[in-house]
Write a protein that holds these residues in place. Structure first.
Motif, PDB file in Angstrom:
ATOM      1  N   ALA A 107       0.854  -1.194   0.000  1.00 19.89           N
ATOM      2  CA  ALA A 107       0.000   0.000   0.000  1.00 19.89           C
ATOM      3  C   ALA A 107       0.887   1.240   0.000  1.00 19.89           C
ATOM      4  O   ALA A 107       1.156   1.824  -1.041  1.00 19.89           O
ATOM      5  CB  ALA A 107      -0.937  -0.012   1.204  1.00 19.89           C
ATOM      6  N   SER A 108       1.393   1.628   1.173  1.00 15.36           N
ATOM      7  CA  SER A 108       2.155   2.874   1.270  1.00 15.36           C
ATOM      8  C   SER A 108       3.453   2.848   0.475  1.00 15.36           C
ATOM      9  O   SER A 108       3.948   3.896   0.056  1.00 15.36           O
ATOM     10  CB  SER A 108       2.455   3.197   2.741  1.00 15.36           C
ATOM     11  OG  SER A 108       3.252   2.184   3.327  1.00 15.36           O
ATOM     12  N   GLY A 109       4.008   1.664   0.239  1.00 11.10           N
ATOM     13  CA  GLY A 109       5.282   1.553  -0.466  1.00 11.10           C
ATOM     14  C   GLY A 109       5.244   1.967  -1.923  1.00 11.10           C
ATOM     15  O   GLY A 109       6.302   2.121  -2.549  1.00 11.10           O
ATOM     16  N   VAL A 110       4.052   2.153  -2.482  1.00 11.52           N
ATOM     17  CA  VAL A 110       3.944   2.589  -3.878  1.00 11.52           C
ATOM     18  C   VAL A 110       3.121   3.875  -3.994  1.00 11.52           C
ATOM     19  O   VAL A 110       2.565   4.184  -5.038  1.00 11.52           O
ATOM     20  CB  VAL A 110       3.336   1.489  -4.784  1.00 11.52           C
ATOM     21  CG1 VAL A 110       4.282   0.303  -4.868  1.00 11.52           C
ATOM     22  CG2 VAL A 110       1.958   1.047  -4.268  1.00 11.52           C
ATOM     23  N   GLU A 111       3.077   4.637  -2.905  1.00  8.26           N
ATOM     24  CA  GLU A 111       2.285   5.868  -2.902  1.00  8.26           C
ATOM     25  C   GLU A 111       3.146   7.110  -3.123  1.00  8.26           C
ATOM     26  O   GLU A 111       4.295   7.181  -2.684  1.00  8.26           O
ATOM     27  CB  GLU A 111       1.549   6.023  -1.573  1.00  8.26           C
ATOM     28  CG  GLU A 111       0.360   5.095  -1.421  1.00  8.26           C
ATOM     29  CD  GLU A 111      -0.393   5.344  -0.131  1.00  8.26           C
ATOM     30  OE1 GLU A 111      -1.610   5.140  -0.109  1.00  8.26           O
ATOM     31  OE2 GLU A 111       0.247   5.724   0.871  1.00  8.26           O
TER      32      GLU A 111
END
Length: 226
Positions: A197-201
């Motif tokens: 989730a957050s790792g590709v935001e």
């Protein structure tokens, strides 16, 4: 290698996930700055390819609420994020039958030492005995925060526990994954799938196209090399 891109909040990102080759897109219905409503997700899933799984993340233990949301949002997967509740899993399977996949989340407490390994191993054994759920997502937990922490658990320490207790379960690794480390996670743990989730935001609730593409590419390459 099954790849899920989670915490989508808009149609543009969900369609980008699918076009880049994600197997599943996720939507958070649990308390979060990325939380979405069922009606909002229904307007997104309408435009996704039928081949892409649509997974809702729930911390609720109310089976009827989960079922109603899944049907309104046209989900074909539910991820149980609020702790292990075998009665809930049984109820969901009774109501939904095989039309919706159930994913059970287990939390690896990164600041709990060996106690977390024992707890995760025990839960994996229980899930196997119950025989209701065959997909289990291992996510990191810091203090009271679960999910979206951006912190990875110790894959090397977890490897023996997961290998010993996972049996025939389909393990999905999450927690602190990024394009830069997803290949290492796959090499260390040999999971069935990965979840990010957050790792590709670019910012909470908005995907970064370059990081998203790199994550999927790196995961695919690592998975194919196993």
């Amino acid at each position: 290698m099954w790849i899920k891109i989670c915490a989508n909040t808009n149609l543009e990102d969900a369609q980008l996930d699918a076009s880049l080759g994600a197997d599943a897109v996720g939507f958070v219905f649990a308390p979060s700055k990325r939380r979405v409503a069922a009606e909002q997700v229904a307007r997104i899933t309408l435009h996704l390819p039928a081949s892409v799984e649509r997974v809702g993340v729930f911390d609720s233990h109310d089976a009827e609420e989960i079922v109603a949301t899944a049907r309104t949002a046209s989900l074909n997967g539910v991820q149980l994020h609020g702790g292990v509740d075998h009665a809930l899993a049984h109820r969901l399977r009774d109501v939904l039958g095989g039309e919706v996949a159930i994913i059970q989340t287990l939390h690896w407490q990164v600041d709990a030492g060996g106690a977390s390994a024992e707890a995760v191993g025990r839960h994996l054994d229980e899930i196997t005995r119950e025989g209701i759920v065959n997909r289990v997502l291992i996510d990191s937990k810091m203090g009271t925060a679960t999910g979206g922490t951006g912190v990875a658990f110790d894959w090397e320490k977890a490897r023996a526990t997961l290998a010993e207790h996972a049996g025939g379960l389909k393990l999905i690794v999450a927690g602190g994954l990024r394009p830069e480390n997803v290949a290492e996670a796959i090499e260390q743990l040999a999971p069935w799938g990965v979840d990010v989730a957050s790792g590709v935001e670019a910012e909470p609730g908005r995907k970064d196209p370059e990081r998203l593409a790199a994550f999927i590419r790196n995961a695919r390459q690592a998975g194919s090399g196993r």
